[in-house]
Motif scaffolding. Sequence first.
Motif, PDB file in Angstrom:
ATOM      1  N   MET A 110       0.819  -1.201   0.000  1.00  0.00           N
ATOM      2  CA  MET A 110       0.000   0.000   0.000  1.00  0.00           C
ATOM      3  C   MET A 110       0.862   1.264   0.000  1.00  0.00           C
ATOM      4  SD  MET A 110      -3.381   1.049   2.080  1.00  0.00           S
ATOM      5  CE  MET A 110      -2.837   1.324   3.721  1.00  0.00           C
ATOM      6  N   LEU A 111       2.090   1.151   0.492  1.00  0.00           N
ATOM      7  CA  LEU A 111       2.973   2.304   0.548  1.00  0.00           C
ATOM      8  C   LEU A 111       3.173   2.920  -0.839  1.00  0.00           C
ATOM      9  CD1 LEU A 111       4.946   4.195   1.989  1.00  0.00           C
ATOM     10  CD2 LEU A 111       6.716   2.482   1.583  1.00  0.00           C
ATOM     11  N   TYR A 112       3.418   2.091  -1.851  1.00  0.00           N
ATOM     12  CA  TYR A 112       3.639   2.615  -3.199  1.00  0.00           C
ATOM     13  C   TYR A 112       2.379   3.286  -3.752  1.00  0.00           C
ATOM     14  CZ  TYR A 112       8.109   0.285  -3.145  1.00  0.00           C
ATOM     15  OH  TYR A 112       9.389  -0.094  -2.827  1.00  0.00           O
ATOM     16  N   GLY A 113       1.229   2.765  -3.417  1.00  0.00           N
ATOM     17  CA  GLY A 113      -0.021   3.389  -3.833  1.00  0.00           C
ATOM     18  C   GLY A 113      -0.205   4.756  -3.198  1.00  0.00           C
ATOM     19  N   LEU A 114       0.135   4.843  -1.913  1.00  0.00           N
ATOM     20  CA  LEU A 114       0.043   6.134  -1.230  1.00  0.00           C
ATOM     21  C   LEU A 114       1.032   7.140  -1.823  1.00  0.00           C
ATOM     22  CD1 LEU A 114      -0.308   4.944   2.474  1.00  0.00           C
ATOM     23  CD2 LEU A 114      -2.039   6.131   1.117  1.00  0.00           C
ATOM     24  N   LEU A 115       2.236   6.661  -2.117  1.00  0.00           N
ATOM     25  CA  LEU A 115       3.232   7.552  -2.714  1.00  0.00           C
ATOM     26  C   LEU A 115       2.801   7.999  -4.111  1.00  0.00           C
ATOM     27  CD1 LEU A 115       6.536   5.802  -1.569  1.00  0.00           C
ATOM     28  CD2 LEU A 115       5.621   8.001  -0.771  1.00  0.00           C
ATOM     29  N   ALA A 116       2.259   7.075  -4.907  1.00  0.00           N
ATOM     30  CA  ALA A 116       1.761   7.436  -6.243  1.00  0.00           C
ATOM     31  C   ALA A 116       0.678   8.505  -6.128  1.00  0.00           C
ATOM     32  CB  ALA A 116       1.216   6.203  -6.962  1.00  0.00           C
ATOM     33  N   THR A 117      -0.195   8.343  -5.154  1.00  0.00           N
ATOM     34  CA  THR A 117      -1.272   9.307  -4.923  1.00  0.00           C
ATOM     35  C   THR A 117      -0.714  10.661  -4.524  1.00  0.00           C
ATOM     36  OG1 THR A 117      -2.682   7.482  -4.189  1.00  0.00           O
ATOM     37  CG2 THR A 117      -3.410   9.722  -3.644  1.00  0.00           C
ATOM     38  N   ALA A 118       0.239  10.656  -3.601  1.00  0.00           N
ATOM     39  CA  ALA A 118       0.817  11.912  -3.116  1.00  0.00           C
ATOM     40  C   ALA A 118       1.527  12.661  -4.245  1.00  0.00           C
ATOM     41  CB  ALA A 118       1.787  11.637  -1.967  1.00  0.00           C
ATOM     42  N   VAL A 119       2.309  11.949  -5.040  1.00  0.00           N
ATOM     43  CA  VAL A 119       3.045  12.608  -6.125  1.00  0.00           C
ATOM     44  C   VAL A 119       2.075  13.107  -7.197  1.00  0.00           C
ATOM     45  CG1 VAL A 119       4.829  12.330  -7.892  1.00  0.00           C
ATOM     46  CG2 VAL A 119       5.151  11.315  -5.626  1.00  0.00           C
ATOM     47  N   ALA A 120       1.041  12.330  -7.483  1.00  0.00           N
ATOM     48  CA  ALA A 120       0.023  12.787  -8.444  1.00  0.00           C
ATOM     49  C   ALA A 120      -0.676  14.045  -7.915  1.00  0.00           C
ATOM     50  CB  ALA A 120      -0.992  11.684  -8.716  1.00  0.00           C
ATOM     51  N   ALA A 121      -0.922  14.082  -6.613  1.00  0.00           N
ATOM     52  CA  ALA A 121      -1.566  15.258  -6.021  1.00  0.00           C
ATOM     53  C   ALA A 121      -0.654  16.487  -6.101  1.00  0.00           C
ATOM     54  CB  ALA A 121      -1.955  14.970  -4.575  1.00  0.00           C
ATOM     55  N   ILE A 122       0.641  16.289  -5.910  1.00  0.00           N
ATOM     56  CA  ILE A 122       1.587  17.404  -6.040  1.00  0.00           C
ATOM     57  C   ILE A 122       1.598  17.904  -7.481  1.00  0.00           C
ATOM     58  CG2 ILE A 122       4.036  18.046  -5.935  1.00  0.00           C
ATOM     59  CD1 ILE A 122       4.248  16.000  -3.566  1.00  0.00           C
ATOM     60  N   PHE A 123       1.652  16.974  -8.439  1.00  0.00           N
ATOM     61  CA  PHE A 123       1.584  17.339  -9.854  1.00  0.00           C
ATOM     62  C   PHE A 123       0.322  18.156 -10.124  1.00  0.00           C
ATOM     63  CE2 PHE A 123      -0.214  16.685 -14.024  1.00  0.00           C
ATOM     64  CZ  PHE A 123       0.855  16.877 -14.881  1.00  0.00           C
ATOM     65  N   THR A 124      -0.805  17.652  -9.628  1.00  0.00           N
ATOM     66  CA  THR A 124      -2.094  18.301  -9.869  1.00  0.00           C
ATOM     67  C   THR A 124      -2.141  19.688  -9.252  1.00  0.00           C
ATOM     68  OG1 THR A 124      -3.158  16.143  -9.939  1.00  0.00           O
ATOM     69  CG2 THR A 124      -4.593  18.040  -9.576  1.00  0.00           C
ATOM     70  N   GLY A 125      -1.642  19.796  -8.024  1.00  0.00           N
ATOM     71  CA  GLY A 125      -1.626  21.103  -7.370  1.00  0.00           C
ATOM     72  C   GLY A 125      -0.808  22.119  -8.150  1.00  0.00           C
ATOM     73  N   ALA A 126       0.349  21.684  -8.637  1.00  0.00           N
ATOM     74  CA  ALA A 126       1.192  22.586  -9.428  1.00  0.00           C
ATOM     75  C   ALA A 126       0.510  22.967 -10.737  1.00  0.00           C
ATOM     76  CB  ALA A 126       2.548  21.920  -9.706  1.00  0.00           C
ATOM     77  N   ALA A 127      -0.107  21.989 -11.390  1.00  0.00           N
ATOM     78  CA  ALA A 127      -0.775  22.257 -12.673  1.00  0.00           C
ATOM     79  C   ALA A 127      -1.958  23.205 -12.488  1.00  0.00           C
ATOM     80  CB  ALA A 127      -1.231  20.940 -13.304  1.00  0.00           C
ATOM     81  N   ILE A 128      -2.742  22.971 -11.463  1.00  0.00           N
ATOM     82  CA  ILE A 128      -3.904  23.821 -11.208  1.00  0.00           C
ATOM     83  C   ILE A 128      -3.453  25.231 -10.799  1.00  0.00           C
ATOM     84  CG2 ILE A 128      -5.865  24.188  -9.645  1.00  0.00           C
ATOM     85  CD1 ILE A 128      -6.373  21.149  -9.818  1.00  0.00           C
TER      86      ILE A 128
END
Length: 146
Positions: free
Chosen positions: A1-19
Amino acid sequence: MLYGLLATAVAAIFTGAAIYINLVEQPARFKLSDAALLTQWKASYKRGLFMQATLALVSGVLGVVALVLTWNWWYLLGAALIFLNWPFTFFAIMPTNKQLMQIPLDATTPDTRKLIRSWGWLHAVRSLLGLLATLVFLLAVSRQLI
């Protein structure tokens, strides 16, 4: 589950920067003169390119690792969505980027402003892809918690 959480966190950072680019930076740069608008866009583009490309790649790889470890297919969908930013950027946005980078700062016209506005709409697709990837990764993580 750790990798899933990390994937989510990095995607959220990407999204925050893009938005942030679409909702804050893009409207602010339109308060500038044409030359200053292009100057700011060029500086921002050079800095943002590496950051966003890296975030999309890292999130996608983490999503694939999470898929392999859990066989939760939602991770594959999340990884595909975040990875889509690469071909979308290359094929849809890069022609506009190249046009803008070729415009000398002392040769801007009202068309420069229109081109940057068009770039903003294209960039909004990246924001949407990031948001969808983040939501799918959240769904994948939540399914593991059940």
